[in-house]
Scaffold this motif. Structure first.
Motif, PDB file in Angstrom:
ATOM      1  N   ALA A   1     -42.082  40.256 -35.102  1.00  0.00           N
ATOM      2  CA  ALA A   1     -41.602  41.632 -35.297  1.00  0.00           C
ATOM      3  C   ALA A   1     -40.134  41.787 -34.907  1.00  0.00           C
ATOM      4  O   ALA A   1     -39.506  42.792 -35.241  1.00  0.00           O
ATOM      5  CB  ALA A   1     -42.454  42.605 -34.483  1.00  0.00           C
ATOM      6  N   CYS A   2     -39.593  40.813 -34.211  1.00  0.00           N
ATOM      7  CA  CYS A   2     -38.180  40.855 -33.809  1.00  0.00           C
ATOM      8  C   CYS A   2     -37.286  40.776 -35.039  1.00  0.00           C
ATOM      9  O   CYS A   2     -37.495  39.947 -35.928  1.00  0.00           O
ATOM     10  CB  CYS A   2     -37.887  39.690 -32.866  1.00  0.00           C
ATOM     11  SG  CYS A   2     -36.129  39.443 -32.510  1.00  0.00           S
ATOM     12  N   THR A   3     -36.275  41.647 -35.107  1.00  0.00           N
ATOM     13  CA  THR A   3     -35.365  41.678 -36.253  1.00  0.00           C
ATOM     14  C   THR A   3     -34.131  40.798 -36.054  1.00  0.00           C
ATOM     15  O   THR A   3     -33.250  40.766 -36.913  1.00  0.00           O
ATOM     16  CB  THR A   3     -34.896  43.116 -36.532  1.00  0.00           C
ATOM     17  OG1 THR A   3     -34.188  43.610 -35.387  1.00  0.00           O
ATOM     18  CG2 THR A   3     -36.078  44.024 -36.831  1.00  0.00           C
ATOM     19  N   ARG A   4     -34.030  40.131 -34.913  1.00  0.00           N
ATOM     20  CA  ARG A   4     -32.907  39.221 -34.626  1.00  0.00           C
ATOM     21  C   ARG A   4     -31.555  39.937 -34.713  1.00  0.00           C
ATOM     22  O   ARG A   4     -30.588  39.404 -35.242  1.00  0.00           O
ATOM     23  CB  ARG A   4     -32.935  38.009 -35.573  1.00  0.00           C
ATOM     24  CG  ARG A   4     -34.223  37.236 -35.529  1.00  0.00           C
ATOM     25  CD  ARG A   4     -34.237  36.061 -36.466  1.00  0.00           C
ATOM     26  NE  ARG A   4     -34.087  36.463 -37.859  1.00  0.00           N
ATOM     27  CZ  ARG A   4     -35.081  36.919 -38.612  1.00  0.00           C
ATOM     28  NH1 ARG A   4     -36.284  37.049 -38.118  1.00  0.00           N
ATOM     29  NH2 ARG A   4     -34.859  37.258 -39.866  1.00  0.00           N
ATOM     30  N   CYS A   5     -31.499  41.151 -34.201  1.00  0.00           N
ATOM     31  CA  CYS A   5     -30.262  41.940 -34.293  1.00  0.00           C
ATOM     32  C   CYS A   5     -29.236  41.549 -33.232  1.00  0.00           C
ATOM     33  O   CYS A   5     -28.077  41.931 -33.313  1.00  0.00           O
ATOM     34  CB  CYS A   5     -30.575  43.428 -34.175  1.00  0.00           C
ATOM     35  SG  CYS A   5     -31.199  43.926 -32.550  1.00  0.00           S
TER      36      CYS A   5
ATOM     37  N   GLY B   1     -34.516  47.270 -18.318  1.00  0.00           N
ATOM     38  CA  GLY B   1     -34.794  48.056 -19.512  1.00  0.00           C
ATOM     39  C   GLY B   1     -33.659  48.134 -20.513  1.00  0.00           C
ATOM     40  O   GLY B   1     -33.798  48.786 -21.559  1.00  0.00           O
ATOM     41  N   ALA B   2     -32.526  47.489 -20.251  1.00  0.00           N
ATOM     42  CA  ALA B   2     -31.386  47.582 -21.163  1.00  0.00           C
ATOM     43  C   ALA B   2     -31.721  47.022 -22.545  1.00  0.00           C
ATOM     44  O   ALA B   2     -31.404  47.628 -23.573  1.00  0.00           O
ATOM     45  CB  ALA B   2     -30.177  46.860 -20.574  1.00  0.00           C
ATOM     46  N   CYS B   3     -32.365  45.862 -22.585  1.00  0.00           N
ATOM     47  CA  CYS B   3     -32.696  45.252 -23.876  1.00  0.00           C
ATOM     48  C   CYS B   3     -33.721  46.088 -24.625  1.00  0.00           C
ATOM     49  O   CYS B   3     -33.630  46.277 -25.844  1.00  0.00           O
ATOM     50  CB  CYS B   3     -33.192  43.818 -23.674  1.00  0.00           C
ATOM     51  SG  CYS B   3     -34.732  43.671 -22.727  1.00  0.00           S
ATOM     52  N   TYR B   4     -34.701  46.614 -23.920  1.00  0.00           N
ATOM     53  CA  TYR B   4     -35.744  47.447 -24.512  1.00  0.00           C
ATOM     54  C   TYR B   4     -35.135  48.726 -25.081  1.00  0.00           C
ATOM     55  O   TYR B   4     -35.524  49.203 -26.143  1.00  0.00           O
ATOM     56  CB  TYR B   4     -36.766  47.776 -23.430  1.00  0.00           C
ATOM     57  CG  TYR B   4     -38.060  48.402 -23.897  1.00  0.00           C
ATOM     58  CD1 TYR B   4     -39.062  47.628 -24.456  1.00  0.00           C
ATOM     59  CD2 TYR B   4     -38.284  49.763 -23.732  1.00  0.00           C
ATOM     60  CE1 TYR B   4     -40.268  48.196 -24.858  1.00  0.00           C
ATOM     61  CE2 TYR B   4     -39.480  50.340 -24.123  1.00  0.00           C
ATOM     62  CZ  TYR B   4     -40.473  49.549 -24.679  1.00  0.00           C
ATOM     63  OH  TYR B   4     -41.665  50.128 -25.074  1.00  0.00           O
ATOM     64  N   SER B   5     -34.152  49.265 -24.369  1.00  0.00           N
ATOM     65  CA  SER B   5     -33.479  50.487 -24.797  1.00  0.00           C
ATOM     66  C   SER B   5     -32.763  50.312 -26.128  1.00  0.00           C
ATOM     67  O   SER B   5     -32.732  51.223 -26.955  1.00  0.00           O
ATOM     68  CB  SER B   5     -32.476  50.926 -23.724  1.00  0.00           C
ATOM     69  OG  SER B   5     -31.608  51.929 -24.191  1.00  0.00           O
ATOM     70  N   GLU B   6     -32.184  49.137 -26.355  1.00  0.00           N
ATOM     71  CA  GLU B   6     -31.381  48.907 -27.561  1.00  0.00           C
ATOM     72  C   GLU B   6     -32.161  48.244 -28.686  1.00  0.00           C
ATOM     73  O   GLU B   6     -31.603  47.986 -29.754  1.00  0.00           O
ATOM     74  CB  GLU B   6     -30.179  48.024 -27.214  1.00  0.00           C
ATOM     75  CG  GLU B   6     -29.218  48.627 -26.208  1.00  0.00           C
ATOM     76  CD  GLU B   6     -28.519  49.871 -26.724  1.00  0.00           C
ATOM     77  OE1 GLU B   6     -28.533  50.095 -27.950  1.00  0.00           O
ATOM     78  OE2 GLU B   6     -27.980  50.630 -25.905  1.00  0.00           O
ATOM     79  N   CYS B   7     -33.439  47.971 -28.485  1.00  0.00           N
ATOM     80  CA  CYS B   7     -34.226  47.208 -29.463  1.00  0.00           C
ATOM     81  C   CYS B   7     -34.569  48.071 -30.672  1.00  0.00           C
ATOM     82  O   CYS B   7     -35.379  48.995 -30.576  1.00  0.00           O
ATOM     83  CB  CYS B   7     -35.495  46.678 -28.802  1.00  0.00           C
ATOM     84  SG  CYS B   7     -36.537  45.711 -29.921  1.00  0.00           S
ATOM     85  N   ASN B   8     -33.977  47.765 -31.832  1.00  0.00           N
ATOM     86  CA  ASN B   8     -34.280  48.568 -33.019  1.00  0.00           C
ATOM     87  C   ASN B   8     -35.646  48.237 -33.603  1.00  0.00           C
ATOM     88  O   ASN B   8     -36.239  49.057 -34.309  1.00  0.00           O
ATOM     89  CB  ASN B   8     -33.179  48.446 -34.081  1.00  0.00           C
ATOM     90  CG  ASN B   8     -32.898  47.016 -34.476  1.00  0.00           C
ATOM     91  OD1 ASN B   8     -33.811  46.219 -34.654  1.00  0.00           O
ATOM     92  ND2 ASN B   8     -31.626  46.674 -34.628  1.00  0.00           N
ATOM     93  N   ALA B   9     -36.192  47.041 -33.288  1.00  0.00           N
ATOM     94  CA  ALA B   9     -37.556  46.722 -33.717  1.00  0.00           C
ATOM     95  C   ALA B   9     -38.552  47.624 -32.992  1.00  0.00           C
ATOM     96  O   ALA B   9     -39.512  48.123 -33.591  1.00  0.00           O
ATOM     97  CB  ALA B   9     -37.867  45.255 -33.451  1.00  0.00           C
ATOM     98  N   ARG B  10     -38.319  47.845 -31.713  1.00  0.00           N
ATOM     99  CA  ARG B  10     -39.179  48.746 -30.936  1.00  0.00           C
ATOM    100  C   ARG B  10     -39.028  50.190 -31.420  1.00  0.00           C
ATOM    101  O   ARG B  10     -39.994  50.962 -31.419  1.00  0.00           O
ATOM    102  CB  ARG B  10     -38.804  48.633 -29.448  1.00  0.00           C
ATOM    103  CG  ARG B  10     -39.370  49.717 -28.542  1.00  0.00           C
ATOM    104  CD  ARG B  10     -40.885  49.703 -28.465  1.00  0.00           C
ATOM    105  NE  ARG B  10     -41.391  50.777 -27.638  1.00  0.00           N
ATOM    106  CZ  ARG B  10     -41.568  52.024 -28.030  1.00  0.00           C
ATOM    107  NH1 ARG B  10     -41.271  52.364 -29.286  1.00  0.00           N
ATOM    108  NH2 ARG B  10     -42.035  52.939 -27.212  1.00  0.00           N
TER     109      ARG B  10
END
Length: 341
Positions: free
Chosen positions: A221-225, A169-178
């Motif tokens: 929808a990914c912002t490529r951050c 869940g680390a990537c999901y936690s930091e996802c600003n698109a989500r």
């Protein structure tokens, strides 16, 4: 050494607060070791998830000093080194130069998921979004008993990186698109999605690519951050996998398919022509679809007028002096992408 641990305390649907605990720790102790010590020796009410303690299960994901990570992987010494580097940079920029001399560790729950208690979050949306990409191999071999579906070592090697995901869940936690779009399935789901696209046994590649070619839920929808890549403890590089899905979609679609596909193709075309983007042509070709989309064309009017009034509308375009080099680099990358993997 003495270290203060500031731990996020919260019951469901209540206002959170931080509670401090002072520990005598060794630099080699993991953050999970320290949480155990707090729970067993100071406050048994502190709640957090953990299981294997060996970076395998992904249970102990949490935000450690503002960054999503696994508590069983990060240790006190490495975290203090990271915090010192940040402090030195802040001092150089004259930002908060008077920091406390006693080390402080801030532990908070993962983001983008509601808190159940303290560091324990409700991962329902995480699992639902994973399920949405249908993360199972679709093959007739699954319906034939007592038969192996063999892969070559080369075909199997295509799955190694994405197969390392432990769903922490680390990537999901930091996802600003989500964070801004709850419909976005998240980097974990799309990394798993690419595993199915790359799997030689799967028989629904085209259907999958159509499903992943969605503006709000899919890859666009990914912002490529890059946050997902930076925090992944297993080096799955979710953004890289999302980019691979995008490329497969682009290889199958023309610029008339959708605005987001047109955005990508026009951008590359204009950069190859001029070394950078001619903003006038970019808006007309992408938003108005080269005057085919009248509604899109009309939407450009107010923006164009404001830019003219403020003297920011580019009346001309001067190609970059490095255009031939830029073009050759893009063409070299395209040639590599065309080679069979």
């Amino acid at each position: 050494m003495q270290v203060i641990f500031k731990i996020w305390r919260q019951n469901q649907n209540t206002v959170p607060h931080f509670q401090s605990y002072q520990l005598e720790v060794d630099p080699g102790m993991t953050i999970l070791d320290c949480l155990h010590q707090i729970k067993w020796e100071q406050d048994g009410s502190v709640a957090f998830r953990r299981n294997c303690r060996n970076t395998i299960c992904g249970s102990c994901g949490m935000r450690i000093n503002g960054r999503s990570a696994l508590a069983c992987k990060e240790n006190v010494g490495s975290e203090l080194t990271r915090l010192n580097q940040i402090a030195h940079q802040a001092t150089a920029l004259a930002v908060n130069p008077g920091a406390s001399s006693q080390p402080v560790m801030t532990i908070a729950p993962l983001g983008n998921m509601p808190v159940i208690k303290d560091l324990v979050v409700d991962m329902k949306s995480f699992w639902n979004h994973l399920s949405a990409v249908d993360p199972y191999v679709s093959s007739a071999a699954r319906h034939i008993s007592e038969r192996e579906f063999l892969q070559t070592p080369e075909a199997r090697s295509q799955l190694d990186q994405t197969g390392n995901c432990i769903l922490c869940g680390a990537c999901y936690s930091e996802c600003n698109a989500r964070e801004v779009n709850p419909e976005f399935v998240g980097p974990h789901a799309l990394a798993k999605a690419y595993r199915l696209v790359a799997d030689s046994r799967d028989q629904q590649r085209e259907q999958r690519l159509e499903a992943y070619n969605q503006k709000d839920q899919g890859v666009w929808a990914c912002t490529r951050c890059f946050y997902c890549n930076s925090v992944c403890p297993m080096e799955v590089a979710p953004l890289d996998q999302i980019s691979k899905i995008k490329q497969q979609i682009l290889d199958r679609k023309d610029a008339q398919s959708s605005r987001w596909i047109r955005h990508r193709k026009v951008l590359i075309h204009l950069v190859k022509q001029g070394g950078w983007v001619d903003e006038r042509r970019f808006g007309l070709q992408v938003v108005s679809n080269s005057f085919r989309d009248l509604r899109g064309l009309m939407s450009l009017g107010p923006l164009g007028l404001r830019m003219l009034v403020r003297g920011k509308f580019p009346l001309g375009f001067e190609p970059s002096q490095g255009t031939p080099v830029v073009r050759s680099l893009i063409e070299a990358v395209e040639a590599l992408e065309d080679q069979p993997s």
